[in-house]
Scaffold this motif. Structure first.
Motif, PDB file in Angstrom:
ATOM      1  N   ALA A  66      42.064  49.147  39.575  1.00 44.48           N
ATOM      2  CA  ALA A  66      42.487  47.800  39.981  1.00 44.48           C
ATOM      3  C   ALA A  66      42.178  46.794  38.870  1.00 44.48           C
ATOM      4  CB  ALA A  66      41.807  47.391  41.284  1.00 44.48           C
ATOM      5  N   PHE A  95      45.768  37.253  42.238  1.00 41.78           N
ATOM      6  CA  PHE A  95      45.269  36.942  43.568  1.00 41.78           C
ATOM      7  C   PHE A  95      46.458  36.858  44.525  1.00 41.78           C
ATOM      8  CE2 PHE A  95      43.757  34.217  46.982  1.00 41.78           C
ATOM      9  CZ  PHE A  95      42.535  34.795  47.258  1.00 41.78           C
ATOM     10  N   ALA A  96      46.368  37.612  45.618  1.00 38.23           N
ATOM     11  CA  ALA A  96      47.438  37.641  46.621  1.00 38.23           C
ATOM     12  C   ALA A  96      48.743  38.187  46.061  1.00 38.23           C
ATOM     13  CB  ALA A  96      47.659  36.262  47.253  1.00 38.23           C
ATOM     14  N   GLY A  97      48.646  38.924  44.954  1.00 37.91           N
ATOM     15  CA  GLY A  97      49.827  39.534  44.364  1.00 37.91           C
ATOM     16  C   GLY A  97      50.222  40.811  45.084  1.00 37.91           C
ATOM     17  N   GLY A 110      40.934  49.601  49.364  1.00 42.11           N
ATOM     18  CA  GLY A 110      40.501  48.312  48.886  1.00 42.11           C
ATOM     19  C   GLY A 110      40.923  47.129  49.702  1.00 42.11           C
ATOM     20  N   ALA A 111      42.232  46.938  49.890  1.00 46.16           N
ATOM     21  CA  ALA A 111      42.602  45.669  50.504  1.00 46.16           C
ATOM     22  C   ALA A 111      44.071  45.681  50.878  1.00 46.16           C
ATOM     23  CB  ALA A 111      42.327  44.526  49.534  1.00 46.16           C
ATOM     24  N   ASP A 112      44.459  44.727  51.669  1.00 40.73           N
ATOM     25  CA  ASP A 112      45.861  44.576  52.004  1.00 40.73           C
ATOM     26  C   ASP A 112      46.663  44.122  50.791  1.00 40.73           C
ATOM     27  OD1 ASP A 112      44.275  42.012  53.082  1.00 40.73           O
ATOM     28  OD2 ASP A 112      46.045  41.555  51.916  1.00 40.73           O
ATOM     29  N   GLN A 113      45.976  43.776  49.709  1.00 35.66           N
ATOM     30  CA  GLN A 113      46.699  43.448  48.484  1.00 35.66           C
ATOM     31  C   GLN A 113      47.407  44.677  47.933  1.00 35.66           C
ATOM     32  OE1 GLN A 113      43.582  41.954  46.087  1.00 35.66           O
ATOM     33  NE2 GLN A 113      43.803  39.863  46.810  1.00 35.66           N
ATOM     34  N   ASP A 127      53.861  43.283  41.251  1.00 31.79           N
ATOM     35  CA  ASP A 127      53.164  42.849  40.041  1.00 31.79           C
ATOM     36  C   ASP A 127      52.587  44.033  39.266  1.00 31.79           C
ATOM     37  OD1 ASP A 127      53.393  39.918  40.430  1.00 31.79           O
ATOM     38  OD2 ASP A 127      52.238  40.336  42.235  1.00 31.79           O
ATOM     39  N   PHE A 169      38.517  42.054  40.658  1.00 30.52           N
ATOM     40  CA  PHE A 169      38.744  42.772  41.901  1.00 30.52           C
ATOM     41  C   PHE A 169      37.386  43.109  42.511  1.00 30.52           C
ATOM     42  CE2 PHE A 169      39.604  46.476  44.520  1.00 30.52           C
ATOM     43  CZ  PHE A 169      40.715  46.055  45.214  1.00 30.52           C
ATOM     44  N   ARG A 221      53.542  33.834  47.024  1.00 27.58           N
ATOM     45  CA  ARG A 221      52.298  34.500  47.415  1.00 27.58           C
ATOM     46  C   ARG A 221      51.683  33.868  48.659  1.00 27.58           C
ATOM     47  NH1 ARG A 221      48.610  34.468  42.449  1.00 27.58           N
ATOM     48  NH2 ARG A 221      50.028  32.938  41.555  1.00 27.58           N
TER      49      ARG A 221
END
Lengths: 297, 297, 297, 297
Positions: free
Chosen positions: B151, B158-160, B172-175, B189, D158, D251
């Motif tokens: 990552a 951020f929020a990509g 890790g995350a919903d990202q 991205d 991250f 975003r």
């Protein structure tokens, strides 16, 4: 107005054509100098480049300078940025104008290029040339710009070390080291590959330090890139692909105006527009550096 | 002390061995949990991984947790960072410890790994585990760490948006978006490729936006990476190669301690050290997610 | 061995002292050249710098070169990196050795500096000098290194434009523009502030383009930095604070060895160790550029 | 069409006005929700903000959503990006649209804002809202966008750690830690300061690790920023100034659409356009979070 138009492989004809008209936001430019690029030679002797093919008679030429011939900037000597991005797609809005998917490019596809006496071009893409920068120099700003864009992608540290693979000339600065750097154990910070083959890519990867960058500027003939995985992985390499250039004209002009880069010696032969076939034949011999056509001659 | 040592392809023997001694700067660790990684399975069923070959009986295992058994930190539950960089080479000094050319890695080459009751390891590489993080979780911090390092290399905004190719789990995350993102016109991205084959690499490159990044974490069987040049060039891609991980343990522990990542469900079967052959056989079936060996059982 | 030790404000005494001993990982160095820095002058005429105060007799000096006097590298001419980071704190592990909280610095606090005939110093911090780089040049690599570190923090684009505020000399390259750049409407990419006062900071901020960077290298007398919020906000500035330097010696040596930077003219007067009071008096006049003390003379 | 226009300090009048006309590239929007921002309250109770002063009756409001009322996108629910950059200046071409020197901003200076029934606005700045995102949510995307832009400037690693100083709410993710992080010895990777005073800036600087970043989003009343030089220097801090936001709407919409951020609870009271004075009075009490005006009610 005379224009040199490629009708088929090797069939380059100079003929009189109506002068173009400048729409809103555009200027008429009297073209004074056009460099012949390797990609022009591909069009000429293969009728194609990469996956693009010649589908109708096309005016080639994308390295150029001229004089504005109408409007408030009339008489201004300018370098002509050959790429017209659409300015609205996501790539453009993200700041990657060189990656615009609807880009129009001078002398490519449907867009007539610079090998003619007069062209109409967006005024915002006409960059004023200082007195110190000649017309032929102005044409050379395009390849210089690609080199600057490549350097941008290299993230070269200040006073860092670089290797250039497969390119005769050192462009830009003493920060660009020669082939000897390749032999150095510690490795360079960045390697620029300009040959377009896997051997050069392998050499570039071998030459950089762990954590370094490899910039791929070469265009491979078979449209394929291949390299060994373990070396690249063990060095944790970052690989950057060069696509033409982004916002670099002001910096290219700055380098030329301050004399940091001397573009004069790059041009090794010159022809008039009527001699354009001789110009292409000369370029195809690849004995000199750059061939320039001067359409006003 | 019992240790599981690989003598040859498929020949994994558990035997009594003298307890190791902790030199200066080291601690003795009673190993409590060791994950079996795909690379351990390669050692086991091929006697090799990439260009490294088994040259003498080797204790495998590099995903582990344990309890410190001596010194001032005695009794501390810890995750065991498997990589010992030399800290003095240029890669280390440049901040790329994962790219150290003289790195020693647990269960690889000359360095015995974690599939034993007790090991001696540099104290600085033993990261204290909060109560909330179990021993098996502690072993899973190593693969989580590689994901975090990937990552990092992705420079995910951020929020990509990201695509993960060839990896069952979202970490890790919903990202981290799923395969649907690949089908989106605009492109993500960053695309993470974890399959180690050219098809996955091509899919990753197709999925990113112009100017995006492709992170190659997969290890190809033929040690070669190949992709189409024009797509990569037109998108102006940046390609980053993953090599294990750099300084990520504190962040991995943070994610686990705060419950952002739930490592529990990742472990789908558990064995004692005496059952290590069964553990490898189970791992080789690849029906579950992670097999963990618990040497103190 | 003679050493110049500061006992109190203005009380600098040269006396015989026992030769230091080199512990493990250290070398003895015969010091050949030491530059006097503005901070040495602060110690000398105020007995303090910033919030650090002279608490015991201290040997000053942190810009130096010498010859290794023992061990396998005996006879090697070296530049002496004045900073000894602990290599284990989080700052060091994160790659910020210059920000190490337990750093020891030559001629500061408890750590005796270079104004003596012989010093013992960690061998890893002794950088070999090529023949082309003189001893006095070797001493000047320290201030050159701080300039390189500042340039690193400036993220100067290739062929970009910079302004330097409050510093007489241009260091490094034509990429560093002069004060005229400040007057330019478009603004420079980076402004370096070296004066240490709010006026210079304001000028630096006025000189950069929207989205540009301001690098603050000056050390303000009142230990406070103040600037107007709206200008900085409207330009979306990024401000970077300079703290000595990180890994820059190899690059500094490279610049000097290739002749890109000519350090010779920077040294405008030279004194022996016995004349160290004259050397400080000369430095305090600030009529020349750099005063160098040569302890072996 | 009714519009709420500020004539002088505290003098906010709702009156009928002619409907605006949409020029080329613009759309008519029926405004459905407008958040009242702290800056609107400044205009209302001081007739000024920063160095900008009320010079003529102005329609306030820049956090809004609506429905397109004409053209091919008629009926589309949209968030209204309040900033109109000129797209041609150097800041815009460099990718810093938020720093455009000729920017027009809704409800600021000469540009009427959103507190009216109908407005004409550039179609490219009208972002389609998914069903899941309500009109009031759509208005809240503007402050969310500023938070995302701040996060961009923070370069948050991250799974890294952040501190937010002077802001009641945590926005965006668990990656944003609370005030406890400030007390931690090791320091956070990034501190976001949103209070607009020197105490908060000092706290932010104290909270980050060596080499960390401090993002200044607060707007100080005295238009001045001051901090201690030595701490900032010893930590080698980088300080980033927030100016509104750059390309973040996609975003922000993504976060809201996926439910990662729940904007519903942020809106704590709602008023019709006829009650706009009550809405401002309510906002000025600062007892709730956000006041929203719904002009179609």
């Amino acid at each position: 107005m005379r224009a040199a138009r490629l009708h088929a492989v090797g069939d380059l004809r100079v003929a009189d054509e109506p002068e173009p008209e400048a729409g809103p936001g555009m200027s008429l430019v009297r073209v004074t100098a056009v460099g012949i690029c390797g990609s022009d030679l591909h069009w000429w002797d293969e009728g194609a480049i990469g996956d693009a093919k010649l589908t109708h008679p096309l005016v080639l030429g994308h390295e150029g300078a001229g004089v504005i011939a109408d409007g408030p900037r009339r008489g201004e000597r300018v370098a002509i940025d050959p790429a017209i991005p659409d300015e609205t797609c996501r790539a453009c809005r993200d700041g990657y104008r060189n990656l615009c998917y609807r880009i129009r490019f001078s002398g490519h596809g449907e867009t007539d290029g610079m090998l003619r006496e007069v062209m109409a071009w967006p005024s915002a893409l006409l960059h004023p040339l200082p007195d110190r920068v000649s017309d032929a120099d102005g044409a050379m700003l395009e390849p210089l710009g690609v080199a600057i864009h490549s350097a941008d992608l290299g993230h070269l540290p200040f006073a860092g070390r670089a290797a250039v693979i497969g390119c005769a000339a050192r462009l830009g600065a003493d920060q660009v080291a020669g082939a000897d750097a390749v032999l150095d154990d510690a490795g360079v910070d960045v390697a620029f590959e300009a040959a377009g083959n896997d051997e050069a890519i392998g050499l570039a990867m071998a030459s950089v330090r762990p954590g370094g960058r490899v910039v791929l500027a070469g265009i491979p003939g078979d449209d394929s890139i291949r390299f060994g995985a373990s070396l690249a992985r063990r060095k944790g390499l970052t690989i950057a692909m060069v696509r033409r250039m982004n916002e670099v004209y002001p910096r290219a002009i700055g380098l030329a105006a301050r004399g940091v880069v001397d573009l004069g010696p790059v041009v090794t032969s010159r022809f008039g527009l009527g001699e354009v076939r001789e110009a292409f034949a000369d370029g195809a011999k690849r004995t000199g550096l750059k061939v320039v056509v001067e359409p006003q001659r």
